[in-house]
Design an enzyme around this catalytic site. Structure first.
Site, PDB file in Angstrom:
ATOM      1  CE  LYS A 181      86.668  76.532  -6.173  1.00 41.06           C
ATOM      2  NZ  LYS A 181      86.664  75.634  -7.348  1.00 41.06           N
ATOM      3  CD  GLU A 200      84.834  84.492  -3.703  1.00 41.40           C
ATOM      4  OE1 GLU A 200      84.748  84.951  -2.557  1.00 41.40           O
ATOM      5  OE2 GLU A 200      85.607  83.547  -4.016  1.00 41.40           O
ATOM      6  CB  SER A 210      91.267  70.162  -9.002  1.00 41.72           C
ATOM      7  OG  SER A 210      90.657  70.309 -10.272  1.00 41.72           O
TER       8      SER A 210
END
Ligand SMILES: *Cc1c(COP(=O)(O)O)cnc(C)c1O
Length: 393
Positions: free
Chosen positions: A86, A108, A375
């Site tokens: 991310k 968010e 990930s």
């Protein structure tokens, strides 16, 4: 309403006029930025010096030998600063925010992973950070709330609807439009109205670009398969993008099947969803009868999203990517398996991709090659997985 679609019949901007205006401004700056070598110089500098890129492409020899089939390489996004892919996206977007002269970022978050990555980038750039999170999620994710606060962010509880991610997205967009002059909306996955899915892909495609170079160096050829988990779809599109032009490389996205795709408790958007509009985009999603997004379920908060990025809907439609489900139980087994076999505790999201690879690799020849996107790391999940395992014991 602007309905130019970017990905076949998917994408678009299904949002009210003030949001369209803000998106236009964002798109114009994004188009300028990606043509500016100085922008990429700064992005690459931060990814190298702060995030720790390039992430290794690790040959998982123990796992490969144990499964007795295709050769498995792990793309180690878990080794990035803050523990997942991310951060690649938050760094790119905060650089856009800086170019636009914004002083505040709005984000968010569901479980808090994107909130933490946003708060981290904001701290580094000395920007204010307002994170919108459902009240239900705030209760479930106390430690991540504290992390965001430590990093200087303000966490706003969202009390509408189911008080989870879907409601947090709506609240964040509203807050953005109210103060569009000063604020930048930092979206966490390859979803939402255009240009967000394109922006997020632009900043995540470094995963596949690196992996392509690395596999050529290690194997002297392209992989046969790329596998990634899909929530909104950012880590998957990030890995896949570089390989899409090579038709011989098969691409597989693994979604959260929760308690099973034939129960009510799953997040298997591609297996069970239908076409429709959600969060400003036309895509595939799981809807209630009245057309509102249906709350979905997965053991993994990162996969617990009723929609999927519009480019994935397109890639499914055209048959370029295959999407398969993995259940909670399969993911938890994979979580344990990778920890024991390789000494790597994976994120529970990534464990869904591992679960599929565990079934799939043994069906392949020994000279076939898989790249699996790891990930994120699983430190954030150990407590929940312990509880899950205890409840099953
Ligand atoms: C958020 C998250 C995901 C799911 O998001 P995508 O946009 O689908 O990549 C997957 N893995 C990890 C570790 C995450 O934090």
């Amino acid at each position: 309403m602007e309905n130019t679609l970017q990905f076949g019949r998917f994408g678009g901007q299904f949002v009210p006029p003030p949001v369209v205006e803000a998106l236009k401004e964002l798109e114009a700056e994004f188009e300028k930025a990606i043509k500016d070598p100085e922008f990429w110089e700064e992005y690459n500098y931060i990814l190298t010096e702060y995030v720790g890129r390039p992430s290794p492409l690790y040959y998982a020899e123990n796992m490969t030998k144990d499964l007795g089939g295709g050769k498995i390489y792990l793309k180690r996004e878990d080794l990035n600063h803050t523990g997942a892919h991310k951060i690649n996206n938050t760094i790119g977007q905060i650089l856009l925010a800086k170019r636009m002269g914004k002083k505040k970022v709005i984000a968010e978050t569901g479980a808090g992973q994107h909130g933490v990555a946003s708060a981290t980038a904001a701290a580094m750039f000395g920007m204010q950070c307002d994170v919108y999170q459902g009240k239900e999620d705030i209760i479930r994710q106390k430690l991540n709330v504290f992390r965001m606060e430590l990093l200087g962010a303000t966490v706003h509880p969202v009390e509408r609807g189911t008080q989870t991610l879907s409601d947090a997205v709506d609240a964040a967009i509203e807050a953005w439009v109210e103060d569009v002059e000063n604020s930048f909306y930092l979206l966490g996955s390859a979803v939402g109205p255009h240009p967000y899915p394109t922006i997020v892909k632009e900043f995540q495609k470094i995963i596949g670009q690196e992996a392509l170079e690395q596999i050529k160096e290690k194997e002297g050829r392209l992989p046969d398969y790329c596998i990634a988990c899909v929530g909104g779809g950012s880590n998957a599109i990030g890995l896949f993008d570089a390989f899409v032009p090579y038709k011989e490389v098969k691409l597989i996205g693994v979604e959260g099947a929760g308690k099973g795709v034939d129960t009510e408790l799953h997040a298997a958007t591609m297996t069970k969803g239908t076409e429709g509009v959600i969060h400003g985009m036309n895509t595939i999603a799981i809807f209630n009868e009245d057309g509102t997004p249906k709350p979905v379920y997965s053991i993994s908060a990162g996969l617990d999203y009723p929609g999927i990025g519009p480019e994935h809907a397109y890639l499914k439609d055209t048959g370029r990517v295959e999407y398969v489900p993995a259940t909670d139980d399969e993911a938890v087994d994979a979580f344990k398996y990778l920890s024991e076999k390789e000494g790597i505790i994976p994120a529970i999201e990534s464990s869904h991709a591992i679960a599929y690879a565990m079934k799939f690799a043994p069906t392949l020849d020994k000279d076939e090659v898989i790249i699996l996107n790891l990930s994120g790391r699983g430190d954030k999940d150990v407590e929940a997985i312990k509880e899950y395992m205890d409840s099953k014991a």
